[in-house]
Design a protein around this motif. Structure first.
Motif, PDB file in Angstrom:
ATOM      1  N   ARG A 216      13.236  34.097 -43.192  1.00 29.22           N
ATOM      2  CA  ARG A 216      12.831  32.900 -41.957  1.00 29.22           C
ATOM      3  C   ARG A 216      13.568  32.820 -41.756  1.00 29.22           C
ATOM      4  N   LYS A 217      15.523  33.621 -41.863  1.00 27.40           N
ATOM      5  CA  LYS A 217      16.998  32.976 -41.498  1.00 27.40           C
ATOM      6  C   LYS A 217      16.814  31.505 -42.147  1.00 27.40           C
ATOM      7  N   GLU A 218      16.674  31.196 -42.902  1.00 19.96           N
ATOM      8  CA  GLU A 218      16.339  29.435 -43.703  1.00 19.96           C
ATOM      9  C   GLU A 218      16.941  29.963 -45.163  1.00 19.96           C
ATOM     10  N   PHE A 219      18.126  28.952 -45.615  1.00 17.40           N
ATOM     11  CA  PHE A 219      18.140  28.000 -46.910  1.00 17.40           C
ATOM     12  C   PHE A 219      17.701  27.345 -47.383  1.00 17.40           C
ATOM     13  N   HIS A 220      17.548  26.636 -48.886  1.00 15.79           N
ATOM     14  CA  HIS A 220      17.057  26.110 -49.440  1.00 15.79           C
ATOM     15  C   HIS A 220      17.719  25.679 -50.450  1.00 15.79           C
ATOM     16  N   LEU A 221      17.626  24.217 -51.466  1.00 11.48           N
ATOM     17  CA  LEU A 221      18.646  24.360 -52.054  1.00 11.48           C
ATOM     18  C   LEU A 221      17.252  23.987 -53.536  1.00 11.48           C
ATOM     19  N   SER A 222      17.495  23.995 -54.225  1.00 11.21           N
ATOM     20  CA  SER A 222      16.607  24.441 -56.296  1.00 11.21           C
ATOM     21  C   SER A 222      16.012  23.044 -56.105  1.00 11.21           C
ATOM     22  N   ARG A 223      15.842  22.239 -56.250  1.00 11.03           N
ATOM     23  CA  ARG A 223      15.334  20.580 -56.860  1.00 11.03           C
ATOM     24  C   ARG A 223      16.647  20.412 -57.736  1.00 11.03           C
ATOM     25  N   SER A 224      17.030  20.519 -59.229  1.00 10.20           N
ATOM     26  CA  SER A 224      18.338  20.259 -59.392  1.00 10.20           C
ATOM     27  C   SER A 224      19.515  20.279 -58.784  1.00 10.20           C
ATOM     28  N   ASP A 225      19.758  21.758 -58.288  1.00 11.72           N
ATOM     29  CA  ASP A 225      20.709  21.660 -56.480  1.00 11.72           C
ATOM     30  C   ASP A 225      20.533  20.019 -56.091  1.00 11.72           C
ATOM     31  N   ALA A 226      19.780  19.459 -54.938  1.00  7.80           N
ATOM     32  CA  ALA A 226      19.434  18.571 -54.536  1.00  7.80           C
ATOM     33  C   ALA A 226      19.953  17.296 -55.338  1.00  7.80           C
ATOM     34  N   SER A 227      18.732  17.636 -56.020  1.00  7.95           N
ATOM     35  CA  SER A 227      19.459  15.995 -57.111  1.00  7.95           C
ATOM     36  C   SER A 227      20.997  16.380 -57.372  1.00  7.95           C
ATOM     37  N   ASP A 228      21.641  16.966 -57.423  1.00 10.87           N
ATOM     38  CA  ASP A 228      23.311  16.937 -58.212  1.00 10.87           C
ATOM     39  C   ASP A 228      23.933  16.753 -56.646  1.00 10.87           C
TER      40      ASP A 228
ATOM     41  N   GLU B  43      11.887  16.598 -53.632  1.00  9.78           N
ATOM     42  CA  GLU B  43      11.566  15.851 -54.415  1.00  9.78           C
ATOM     43  C   GLU B  43      12.889  15.810 -55.983  1.00  9.78           C
ATOM     44  N   GLY B  44      13.781  16.896 -55.344  1.00  2.25           N
ATOM     45  CA  GLY B  44      15.572  16.646 -55.855  1.00  2.25           C
ATOM     46  C   GLY B  44      15.799  15.639 -55.193  1.00  2.25           C
ATOM     47  N   PHE B  45      15.820  15.615 -54.824  1.00  2.00           N
ATOM     48  CA  PHE B  45      16.851  13.950 -53.249  1.00  2.00           C
ATOM     49  C   PHE B  45      16.222  13.301 -53.494  1.00  2.00           C
TER      50      PHE B  45
END
Length: 502
Positions: free
Chosen positions: A321-333, A367-369
């Motif tokens: 998909r040529k994409e990257f996404h953060l985990s919920r905890s990483d997005a929150s941090d 959700e992490g944000f």
């Protein structure tokens, strides 16, 4: 669904010295000077380069202390440069506070090592070592380091560069790039092997690697080719390597130098109170042996163009998909770090946060944000990308006006951040201007207001002194920041202003 409608977003104004405002950075600096806040008392510059490069730097500084005429006096977008102190109200001595000469023979010798990783690493070391040694041994305060590189570094110090066979210095090593990649997933029992393999964790780009390796020193670096400085000292020739006239180059290089030295050239005149803009950067880590690792960085921008870069955790790149996404905890941090820095700068939490990205945010990230947001803080996700889907033509010979906005729906619009500028009576491009696509993908916001904000953010690119950029500053430096963050093992560093990366 509402019908498409065309609106015009007025050109944002900038604020300069004495609280005065104009739309043109050059005219504003010429008439009123930079902002009074944080103005350096003088330009404390250190210079690193060959003896010839250092002389070029000194001659160039002498040239910018005086008047440099515009290449075409009849063109409103080409403005004469009145001299550095006349523009920025700050003296810039031709004698640097630190001079670090590098042997041309040593540069030529290291650049031509047959193993490209070793060759570029050793060449970077020549400059990095000189700066580190100066920082350890001397208390001379340097706000910005001018790295004057000979043309051969530009030619041979990039990822696709190849040293001619007859010029190569052949070396023998137990470790090469292929073995080093394997050692990252299968470490050797021999410490010397792991130590030798560290070189291959760095990018094959002199510019990016040098900046990455100096991040821990907090040294601010301006890398410039010696041919740029030599061409500025001589008469303007349309056939030279550069594409800009000496006055325009002086405006651009002095503006970024002043900003990197800690000054604020200008800021947006009108900003909505309590609004924070964050550019989210996703950059694939090409040094990862699995080829699936990526890096996330966030840049926070305030009305004065200040920025801090926050490096997020490495995660998995999705090649299909040529994409990257953060985990919920990483997005929150990541969001927690941004909010803490905003509070430290402003004494209170923001009212609204706008996340600018080239990709969509998935549910886990969003959700992490939100997990890290204080009560009452609204957050909006905005996807911004260049687009050639839509063209608009005007009667006559001039193209569409900069600021023209085609509202497709309450959540999507096309904004022409490049186009004809009536104040300058010109369009800087050569083809029919394309818009940027602006889409509110998460949260709620007035799409026209979002486009107004983005137009404002196109005017605080301090890496040059131009009327307006094609991309907002939140995304303009996305690629360069990502390249620095993934150019080598930079470690866990505190958030640094983005002047360390551009």
């Amino acid at each position: 669904m509402s019908s498409p409608v065309i609106e015009y977003v007025a050109e944002p104004l900038l604020e300069f010295g004495y609280g005065q405002s104009l739309d043109d950075p050059k005219q504003g600096l010429f008439l009123f000077g930079p902002l009074d806040e944080r103005r350096p008392s003088s330009m404390r510059v250190g210079v690193v380069g060959t003896p010839a490069g250092i002389d070029l730097y000194k001659n160039w500084v002498r040239s910018i202390t005086g008047f440099i005429p515009a290449a075409r006096t009849e063109a409103l977008h080409q403005v004469a440069f009145p001299g550095f102190e006349a523009v920025f109200r700050t003296p810039w001595s031709a004698d640097p506070v630190a001079e670090l000469p590098i042997s041309p023979a040593d540069i030529s010798k290291s650049l031509r090592i047959s193993d490209r990783h070793v060759g570029i690493f050793e060449t970077v070391t020549l400059f990095e070592k000189a700066i580190r040694q100066k920082l350890r041994q001397d208390d001379a305060l340097v706000d910005v380091w001018f790295i004057v590189i000979p043309e051969e570094i530009y030619i041979l110090g990039r990822p696709q560069s190849r040293v001619p066979f007859l010029e190569r210095r052949m070396i023998e090593r137990r470790i090469n790039a292929r073995i080093a990649r394997r050692l990252r997933s299968q470490p050797s029992l021999f410490a010397e092997d792991m130590e030798e393999a560290k070189i291959y964790a760095y990018d094959l780009d002199f510019h990016n690697q040098l900046k990455a390796r100096l991040l821990d020193t907090k040294a601010v670096v301006q890398i410039v080719r010696d041919t740029s400085l030599s061409s500025l000292n001589g008469p303007y020739s349309p056939g030279a390597r550069r594409l800009q006239d000496p006055a325009t180059l002086a405006w651009n290089l002095t503006t970024t130098s002043y900003f990197k030295a800690g000054g604020r050239p200008w800021k947006l005149h009108s900003v909505r109170d309590g609004v924070c803009y964050i550019g989210i950067v996703f950059k694939q880590d090409t040094q990862d042996p699995s080829g699936t690792s990526a890096c996330c960085g966030a840049q926070m921008f305030l009305n004065a163009g200040d920025g801090l870069v926050f490096k997020g955790a490495l995660g998995k790149w999705q090649p299909e998909r040529k994409e990257f996404h953060l985990s919920r905890s990483d997005a929150s941090d990541l969001m927690k770090s941004v909010v803490e820095e905003y509070v430290a700068e402003n004494g209170k939490a923001p009212k609204e946060i706008f996340l600018h990205s080239r990709t969509h945010f998935n549910n886990e990230e969003w959700e992490g944000f939100n997990d890290a947001l204080p009560a009452g803080v609204a957050i909006v996700g905005v996807r911004i990308s260049r687009s050639s889907d839509v063209k608009i033509f005007r009667p006559g010979r001039t193209p569409v006006l900069r600021g023209t906005t085609l509202k497709i729906s309450d959540r999507k619009a096309y904004t022409w951040s490049s186009g004809f500028v009536p104040a300058l009576k010109t369009y800087a491009g050569r083809e029919v201007p394309n818009p940027i696509s602006v889409e509110v993908t998460r949260g709620e916001a007035d799409i026209i207001q979002v486009c107004r904000d983005i137009m404002g953010l196109t005017k605080i690119n301090f890496n040059s002194c131009i009327y307006g950029d094609g991309l907002p500053v939140t995304l303009r430096f996305a690629d360069s920041v990502g390249e620095i963050l993934t150019a080598g093992p930079v470690g866990n560093l505190p958030p640094l202003p983005f002047r360390h990366y551009i």
